[in-house]
Design an enzyme around this catalytic site. Sequence first.
Site, PDB file in Angstrom:
ATOM      1  N   ALA A   1      -9.484   1.927  19.141  1.00 34.46           N
ATOM      2  CA  ALA A   1      -9.485   0.489  19.638  1.00 34.46           C
ATOM      3  C   ALA A   1      -8.850   0.069  20.981  1.00 34.46           C
ATOM      4  CB  ALA A   1      -8.534  -0.226  18.420  1.00 34.46           C
ATOM      5  N   PRO A   2      -9.244  -1.031  21.293  1.00 29.53           N
ATOM      6  CA  PRO A   2      -8.662  -1.247  22.680  1.00 29.53           C
ATOM      7  C   PRO A   2      -7.094  -2.209  22.655  1.00 29.53           C
ATOM      8  CG  PRO A   2     -10.243  -3.011  22.201  1.00 29.53           C
ATOM      9  CD  PRO A   2     -10.050  -2.020  20.880  1.00 29.53           C
ATOM     10  N   TRP A   3      -6.959  -2.601  23.717  1.00 28.90           N
ATOM     11  CA  TRP A   3      -5.453  -2.982  23.911  1.00 28.90           C
ATOM     12  C   TRP A   3      -5.368  -4.734  24.144  1.00 28.90           C
ATOM     13  CZ3 TRP A   3      -6.566  -6.224  28.110  1.00 28.90           C
ATOM     14  CH2 TRP A   3      -6.897  -5.593  28.962  1.00 28.90           C
TER      15      TRP A   3
ATOM     16  N   SER B   1     -14.518  -0.457  26.335  1.00 34.66           N
ATOM     17  CA  SER B   1     -15.398  -0.661  27.534  1.00 34.66           C
ATOM     18  C   SER B   1     -16.710   0.055  27.144  1.00 34.66           C
ATOM     19  CB  SER B   1     -14.878  -0.296  28.577  1.00 34.66           C
ATOM     20  OG  SER B   1     -14.784   1.067  28.422  1.00 34.66           O
TER      21      SER B   1
ATOM     22  N   GLU C   1     -18.758  -1.435  19.491  1.00 34.00           N
ATOM     23  CA  GLU C   1     -18.436  -2.911  19.932  1.00 34.00           C
ATOM     24  C   GLU C   1     -17.880  -2.756  21.396  1.00 34.00           C
ATOM     25  OE1 GLU C   1     -19.207  -5.510  18.322  1.00 34.00           O
ATOM     26  OE2 GLU C   1     -19.045  -4.899  16.108  1.00 34.00           O
TER      27      GLU C   1
ATOM     28  N   LYS D   1      -7.083   5.500  16.214  1.00 37.67           N
ATOM     29  CA  LYS D   1      -6.174   5.522  17.776  1.00 37.67           C
ATOM     30  C   LYS D   1      -6.364   4.210  18.172  1.00 37.67           C
ATOM     31  CE  LYS D   1      -7.253   6.504  21.861  1.00 37.67           C
ATOM     32  NZ  LYS D   1      -6.096   5.862  22.580  1.00 37.67           N
ATOM     33  N   PRO D   2      -5.139   3.646  18.241  1.00 36.82           N
ATOM     34  CA  PRO D   2      -5.020   2.447  19.139  1.00 36.82           C
ATOM     35  C   PRO D   2      -4.977   2.791  20.584  1.00 36.82           C
ATOM     36  CG  PRO D   2      -3.091   2.990  18.226  1.00 36.82           C
ATOM     37  CD  PRO D   2      -3.931   4.236  17.522  1.00 36.82           C
ATOM     38  N   SER D   3      -4.949   1.821  21.623  1.00 32.26           N
ATOM     39  CA  SER D   3      -4.636   2.050  23.012  1.00 32.26           C
ATOM     40  C   SER D   3      -3.189   2.630  23.092  1.00 32.26           C
ATOM     41  CB  SER D   3      -5.034   0.859  23.843  1.00 32.26           C
ATOM     42  OG  SER D   3      -4.291   0.908  25.047  1.00 32.26           O
TER      43      SER D   3
ATOM     44  N   ALA E   1     -18.496   1.517  29.289  1.00 33.53           N
ATOM     45  CA  ALA E   1     -18.659   3.042  29.935  1.00 33.53           C
ATOM     46  C   ALA E   1     -18.078   4.017  28.717  1.00 33.53           C
ATOM     47  CB  ALA E   1     -17.781   3.351  31.281  1.00 33.53           C
TER      48      ALA E   1
ATOM     49  N   CYS F   1     -13.421 -10.028  24.911  1.00 35.79           N
ATOM     50  CA  CYS F   1     -14.862  -9.697  25.118  1.00 35.79           C
ATOM     51  C   CYS F   1     -15.742 -10.839  24.905  1.00 35.79           C
ATOM     52  CB  CYS F   1     -15.307  -8.474  24.170  1.00 35.79           C
ATOM     53  SG  CYS F   1     -14.663  -8.786  22.425  1.00 35.79           S
TER      54      CYS F   1
ATOM     55  N   GLU G   1     -17.937  -7.278  33.943  1.00 31.81           N
ATOM     56  CA  GLU G   1     -16.973  -7.842  33.221  1.00 31.81           C
ATOM     57  C   GLU G   1     -15.709  -7.734  34.198  1.00 31.81           C
ATOM     58  OE1 GLU G   1     -15.762  -5.437  29.696  1.00 31.81           O
ATOM     59  OE2 GLU G   1     -15.877  -7.219  28.616  1.00 31.81           O
TER      60      GLU G   1
HETATM   61  P1  NDP Z   1     -11.265   1.363  27.353  1.00 30.40           P
HETATM   62  O1  NDP Z   1     -12.804   1.510  26.890  1.00 30.40           O
HETATM   63  O2  NDP Z   1     -10.712   1.739  28.489  1.00 30.40           O
HETATM   64  O3  NDP Z   1     -10.438   1.879  25.958  1.00 30.40           O
HETATM   65  C1  NDP Z   1     -10.551   1.493  24.661  1.00 30.40           C
HETATM   66  C2  NDP Z   1     -10.364   2.689  23.567  1.00 30.40           C
HETATM   67  O4  NDP Z   1     -10.871   4.029  23.995  1.00 30.40           O
HETATM   68  C3  NDP Z   1      -8.608   3.101  24.087  1.00 30.40           C
HETATM   69  O5  NDP Z   1      -8.147   3.368  22.896  1.00 30.40           O
HETATM   70  C4  NDP Z   1      -8.544   4.158  24.972  1.00 30.40           C
HETATM   71  O6  NDP Z   1      -7.665   5.048  24.917  1.00 30.40           O
HETATM   72  C5  NDP Z   1      -9.703   4.883  24.333  1.00 30.40           C
HETATM   73  N1  NDP Z   1     -10.548   5.924  25.210  1.00 30.40           N
HETATM   74  C6  NDP Z   1     -10.654   5.772  26.783  1.00 30.40           C
HETATM   75  N2  NDP Z   1     -11.157   6.982  27.280  1.00 30.40           N
HETATM   76  C7  NDP Z   1     -11.768   7.517  25.942  1.00 30.40           C
HETATM   77  C8  NDP Z   1     -12.605   8.833  25.911  1.00 30.40           C
HETATM   78  N3  NDP Z   1     -13.159   9.312  26.807  1.00 30.40           N
HETATM   79  N4  NDP Z   1     -13.077   9.291  24.546  1.00 30.40           N
HETATM   80  C9  NDP Z   1     -12.667   8.511  23.476  1.00 30.40           C
HETATM   81  N5  NDP Z   1     -11.483   7.284  23.712  1.00 30.40           N
HETATM   82  C10 NDP Z   1     -11.259   7.006  24.837  1.00 30.40           C
HETATM   83  O7  NDP Z   1     -11.388  -0.225  26.990  1.00 30.40           O
HETATM   84  P2  NDP Z   1      -9.881  -0.978  26.999  1.00 30.40           P
HETATM   85  O8  NDP Z   1      -8.743  -0.782  26.301  1.00 30.40           O
HETATM   86  O9  NDP Z   1      -9.708  -1.247  28.443  1.00 30.40           O
HETATM   87  O10 NDP Z   1     -10.414  -2.642  26.423  1.00 30.40           O
HETATM   88  C11 NDP Z   1     -11.197  -3.413  27.177  1.00 30.40           C
HETATM   89  C12 NDP Z   1     -12.648  -3.317  26.699  1.00 30.40           C
HETATM   90  O11 NDP Z   1     -12.859  -3.611  25.458  1.00 30.40           O
HETATM   91  C13 NDP Z   1     -13.254  -4.439  27.531  1.00 30.40           C
HETATM   92  O12 NDP Z   1     -14.742  -3.847  27.982  1.00 30.40           O
HETATM   93  C14 NDP Z   1     -13.770  -5.229  26.403  1.00 30.40           C
HETATM   94  O13 NDP Z   1     -14.875  -6.228  26.369  1.00 30.40           O
HETATM   95  C15 NDP Z   1     -13.763  -4.327  25.268  1.00 30.40           C
HETATM   96  N6  NDP Z   1     -13.540  -4.972  23.919  1.00 30.40           N
HETATM   97  C16 NDP Z   1     -14.937  -5.176  23.123  1.00 30.40           C
HETATM   98  C17 NDP Z   1     -14.865  -5.851  22.084  1.00 30.40           C
HETATM   99  C18 NDP Z   1     -16.011  -6.257  21.240  1.00 30.40           C
HETATM  100  O14 NDP Z   1     -15.815  -6.712  19.951  1.00 30.40           O
HETATM  101  N7  NDP Z   1     -17.076  -6.253  21.542  1.00 30.40           N
HETATM  102  C19 NDP Z   1     -13.659  -6.481  21.419  1.00 30.40           C
HETATM  103  C20 NDP Z   1     -12.459  -6.129  22.313  1.00 30.40           C
HETATM  104  C21 NDP Z   1     -12.545  -5.579  23.618  1.00 30.40           C
HETATM  105  P3  NDP Z   1      -6.457   5.005  25.903  1.00 30.40           P
HETATM  106  O15 NDP Z   1      -6.589   3.460  26.593  1.00 30.40           O
HETATM  107  O16 NDP Z   1      -5.019   5.129  25.160  1.00 30.40           O
HETATM  108  O17 NDP Z   1      -6.502   6.045  27.029  1.00 30.40           O
END
Ligand code: NDP
Length: 494
Positions: free
Chosen positions: A150-152, A230, A251, A176-178, A232, A285, A382
């Site tokens: 999950a994201p932050w 994200s 998502e 696994k939360p952020s 990516a 998002c 974005e």
């Molecule tokens: P990230 O993709 O950077 O991170 C999301 C989660 O993935 C975090 O828990 C992060 O861990 C983890 N992560 C990072 N790298 C990896 C990897 N290589 N393998 C597995 N997990 C990994 O996104 P953000 O946290 O920056 O969140 C913002 C994004 O989320 C935006 O693009 C937004 O649009 C999207 N979002 C989409 C939603 C939807 O419903 N479609 C809702 C809310 C957000 P850690 O950060 O702890 O390293």
Amino acid sequence: MTAFSHGHQFINGSYRTGTGGSFPRVNPATGAIAEEVDYASIRDLNDAVQAAASAFPAWSSLTPGERSEHLLNFAVALTARADELAAMETAQTGKTARLSSGFDIPGTIDNVNFFAGAARHLQGLAAGDYAGKSTSMVRREAIGVIGSIAPWNYPLQMAAWKVLPAIAAGNTIVLKPSELTPGTSLLFAQIASEAGLPDGVINVVVGSGQEVGEALVRHPLVKMSSFTGSTAVGRRVMAMAAESGKRVHLELGGKAPLIVFQDADVEAAAHGAVAGSTINAGQDCTAATRAYVHSSLFGAFTARVAALMETMVVGDPLLEDTDMGSLISQAHRTKVASMVDRAVAAGATVLTGGGAPDLAGAFYRPTLIVGAAQDSEIVQDEIFGPVLVVLPFETEDQAIALANDSAFGLAASAWTSNVHLAMRAGAEIEAGCVWINEHIPIVSEMPHGGFKSSGFGKDMSSYSFEEYTNVKHVLISHDTDIHKEWQNTVFKQR
Ligand code: NDP
């Protein structure tokens, strides 16, 4: 100093300190170090997955009614701790207390209540005799251990969106939360446990995405990966899951258009655009990011949006009068500011905002931009900050084409008083959600999820059970003949 003095890993019903190192978590609204967060090691992650796997047989064997009762008790326990959850959500994200207590926490509790009900009517086809003397039926079965990332931006709500449909359907989960925002996810799991959910049903591991996130996706006992974040990283999760043919639910990012047609109520559209682009400091998002406005309304709309943005109070998220808190980090503010600066360098004009107030935290002003090109970075990528770009259009077809000219397809809105136009916009805009004369509202009963680079699969609503269940066909023969007629296609009756 910390609420998690027994560690930041919630595994098999209790806290422990992760053995993978630690990092200092910062309160983004003050810039001060808030706590030292311990990281899970791969060994800790293995323990969490093993706990979820051990809990699965008993949890998936409960009746839907029994699982529902657990969730109802959980909702009551969450409600009793709502103030504590809201304070923690604001402290770790920098969002306003008004948003945490009025949106994040009640939305989460409503989600728990919704899935307590939905758990009791997981549906399949009625049994039917489709192949001669036999009856076919559909079983919907839990998949096993789900690994969720999950994201932050809305830490607690994102945790709930992942956990609830999964466990309501009989799965167990490792979340696994952020690493930036682990607190409310941990408290969520703790409250579930205190409300009586069996040990191992919800486990939370805190660690970096690259190490713990990737190991969670690749873990052989994890049967499905659900990811919000994200685009990516979502693609990387999908590639890793493909190595073992694992099921995924993604998502991802968004770039929601907001179309203001010629017959729209400009005042309502301006309010919708300001609220829709600055909610959660634009780190949403589904936030309104690109407004396409009929040329006859362009001046009135931009003037009104700028005036409303200028009245917004940016600052201490704990104060009742504050409308917008901080971004998640200084690094993220630098990313947002750089995108705005590059847009200006490319010829766009900032009508209001475009900078940071003189405060210690990661704040950025509500920002309105005009004069950007449709194919520019600020219109296509974005931003995840409180920035709205406005472009003019002349015809309905042009407006829809501009809205659809995006890699993303998560959400969109159209503003009009013409019911025919509203219906056409609802059909023709490529997004998982189209609001008419609104932007942002989500409800537990309705699905949330994207098209195109915004991912696939649905959170919330009964549609989310499609992601978290296996559909099985069971056929029972009631043909007493030894040699069935269809077998003649293979060997003749002897
Ligand atoms: P990230 O993709 O950077 O991170 C999301 C989660 O993935 C975090 O828990 C992060 O861990 C983890 N992560 C990072 N790298 C990896 C990897 N290589 N393998 C597995 N997990 C990994 O996104 P953000 O946290 O920056 O969140 C913002 C994004 O989320 C935006 O693009 C937004 O649009 C999207 N979002 C989409 C939603 C939807 O419903 N479609 C809702 C809310 C957000 P850690 O950060 O702890 O390293």
